[in-house]
Design a protein around this motif. Sequence first.
Motif, PDB file in Angstrom:
ATOM      1  N   TYR A 119       0.866  -1.183   0.000  1.00 28.38           N
ATOM      2  CA  TYR A 119       0.000   0.000   0.000  1.00 28.38           C
ATOM      3  C   TYR A 119       0.895   1.223   0.000  1.00 28.38           C
ATOM      4  CZ  TYR A 119      -4.214  -2.675   0.846  1.00 28.38           C
ATOM      5  OH  TYR A 119      -5.268  -3.528   0.725  1.00 28.38           O
TER       6      TYR A 119
ATOM      7  N   THR B 101      -6.669  -9.078   2.790  1.00 28.95           N
ATOM      8  CA  THR B 101      -6.139  -8.542   1.532  1.00 28.95           C
ATOM      9  C   THR B 101      -5.879  -9.666   0.538  1.00 28.95           C
ATOM     10  OG1 THR B 101      -5.075  -6.821   2.833  1.00 28.95           O
ATOM     11  CG2 THR B 101      -4.374  -7.050   0.547  1.00 28.95           C
TER      12      THR B 101
ATOM     13  N   GLU C 200      -9.034  -6.657  -5.548  1.00 30.64           N
ATOM     14  CA  GLU C 200      -7.820  -5.827  -5.485  1.00 30.64           C
ATOM     15  C   GLU C 200      -6.769  -6.453  -6.370  1.00 30.64           C
ATOM     16  OE1 GLU C 200      -6.235  -4.582  -1.665  1.00 30.64           O
ATOM     17  OE2 GLU C 200      -8.272  -4.527  -0.871  1.00 30.64           O
TER      18      GLU C 200
END
Lengths: 286, 252
Positions: free
Chosen positions: B11, B46, B55
Motif C-alpha cells: 500500500y 487482503t 484488489e
Amino acid sequence: MNIILNNKHLKLPFKSFNVLHTKIFTKLLQNSVCAILPITIIFIWHFLSVNEIVRSNLLPPPSEVVNEILILTNDGELFSHILITLNRVFNGFILGGILASVLGVITGISPTLRNLFDPTIQALKAVPSLAWVPLFILWFGIFENSKVALISVGVFFPIYLNLMMGIRQIDKKIIEVAHINNLNHFQTIRWVLIPGIIPEWITGLRSGLALGWMFVIAAELMGASEGLGYLMIDGQMTGRPALIIGALILFAIVGKLTDQLIYFLSKPFLKWKSSLNNMQEEENNA
Amino acid sequence: MLNIKNVCKIYKNKDYSQNVLKDINLCIEDQEIISLVGQSGCGKSTLLRIIAGLEKASSGYVELNKNIINKPSSNIGMVFQDARLMPWLNVYDNIKLSILNDDKETQRYKINETLKKVGLEDIGNLWPKQLSGGMAQRVAIARALVQQPQVLLLDEPFSALDSFTKSNLQDHVRHLWSSLKITIVMVTHDINEATAISDRVLILNKVLDNKITKNHIVKINKPRSTFPKNEYNELINNIIFNKNSNQFNALI
C-alpha cells in the motif's frame, strides 16, 4: 388486542373479519389524533373573538372566515385562484426539481464536477430569496415567468443538497458487492445506485416543495392579479381580515395536500425502510 | 486449482508505503477447504480480496485453472463479514443480483434451489431488515452460491454472530462444502473456527518491519474426527504468538 384475544378464546369463525375491523378502528383512532390540535385552536379562536377579547376587526370569528371562503367558492373565483397558485408552484417545482436532480447527480458522482459546481451553488444558496426578485422581474417581466423562476430557485437547493449528499454517502461496501457480482454499469445504476438514493431524493423533493410554497407567497405578494397570495393582498387592501386568514388556511391545506401526494407516491419505493415497523405491528396484532 | 504465485501487496501513499503481503506462494487444490488465520493486520483479508479480484496484487498473480484472475468473476463467490445485503431489495432480489443475466425461469429455479441449500425457505419476500444476523449471513452465502462458483471465499463470515448461530453456521458451511464439492477459502482470526471447519490451516504472520517472517501451513489430517482438536488449537496458537516454535517444528 383484547378483542382478538377473546376471539381466540371463543374460537369465533369471524376472527379475521374482526381483526380487520379492529385494525381499521385503531388506525382511524390514531389518525384522528392529528385533528385534536386544529379543533382546539378553532375553539379558542372562536371563544376569543366572539367574546371580544381580541377585537373582531383584527381577528374575525371562524364562522366569518368560512363565510368569506364560501362566498368566493360560490363565485367560482376561489377555485381559479387556488389553481393558479398551484400551477405556479408546480411549474417552479418541475423546473427547479429537474435542474437540481441533474446537478445533484453529476456533482454527487464526479469529484471534479463537484469542485466545479458546488462552491458556486453553495454561494448562491446564501443569497436571500427576495434578493432575486428585482433581477427576475427585470429579466423575465412581471408576469408568470419571473414567479416561476423565483419558485424554482427555492425548490432547487434542498433537492440538490439532499441528492448530492445521498450519492456521496452510498456505502462503498455495497458498491463492492455490485462489483463482486459482476454487475455492469447499467445494472449497478438500476439495482444499487437509484434505489439507494431514492430516500434522500424524496426527502429533498418534500423540503423543496415546502420551500416552493414559501416562495410562491413571496412572488404573489410582490405583485399579482390572481392567486392565493393576491387574495391576501386584496384582503389587506380592502380591510377584510377574514379573507387574509381564509387564504392563509387554504395555503396550509393545499400545501399539506401536495406534500401528502408526494408522500403517497413515494411510499412504494420506501417500503423497505418501514418494514421493521410493519413487522412489529404484525407481532402486536398476532 | 487455485494457484497463488509470488503475490506481494504494497500500500503506497505519498511518503509512506507498507508491505502487507510479501511473496505469498500457495496452491489450493480443487474441493479443498482451507482457512487463513492470523492476527489482525497480517494481510489475510487482503489476500482473499486479491483472490476475489477485488484488489490487484502489486506483483505476482493468482490463477484459477490456469486463468489469471484480474477481476471478479462468476467462478468465485465471496461472503463478507457483514452480510452486505441491499436493504432496498428483498431476499429474493438480493440473491438475484448474482445471476442478473439469466432468464427469469432459470433465476427462479436457481434461487429457490439455493435457498433450500442454505436452509432458508419461504423467506424470499422478506426485507433484509427483518432477518436475524445468522439468517442474513445465510442469504449472503446463498447470493455467493447461486452462480454456482468453483471457489467460495469467506471473509470472517461468522465473527459478528453469537456463538450458537456461529457453530450452527459453521456446521452448515462444512456440510455445504461436502455436498457441493467446491473449494472454500475462509479467512478468520478464530483458531477454533479454523480447525472446526477446514482441513488445512494457513497461518500468516504479521508483517514485522515490512517483512513477512514466515508462512506456516498446518495440515489437519483426514478424517479429522480421530484427531484431538485441542492439540491443533494449541499448536496454532503457539505459532501465531511465537510461544513455542520447537513444538511446531517437531510437528509439521
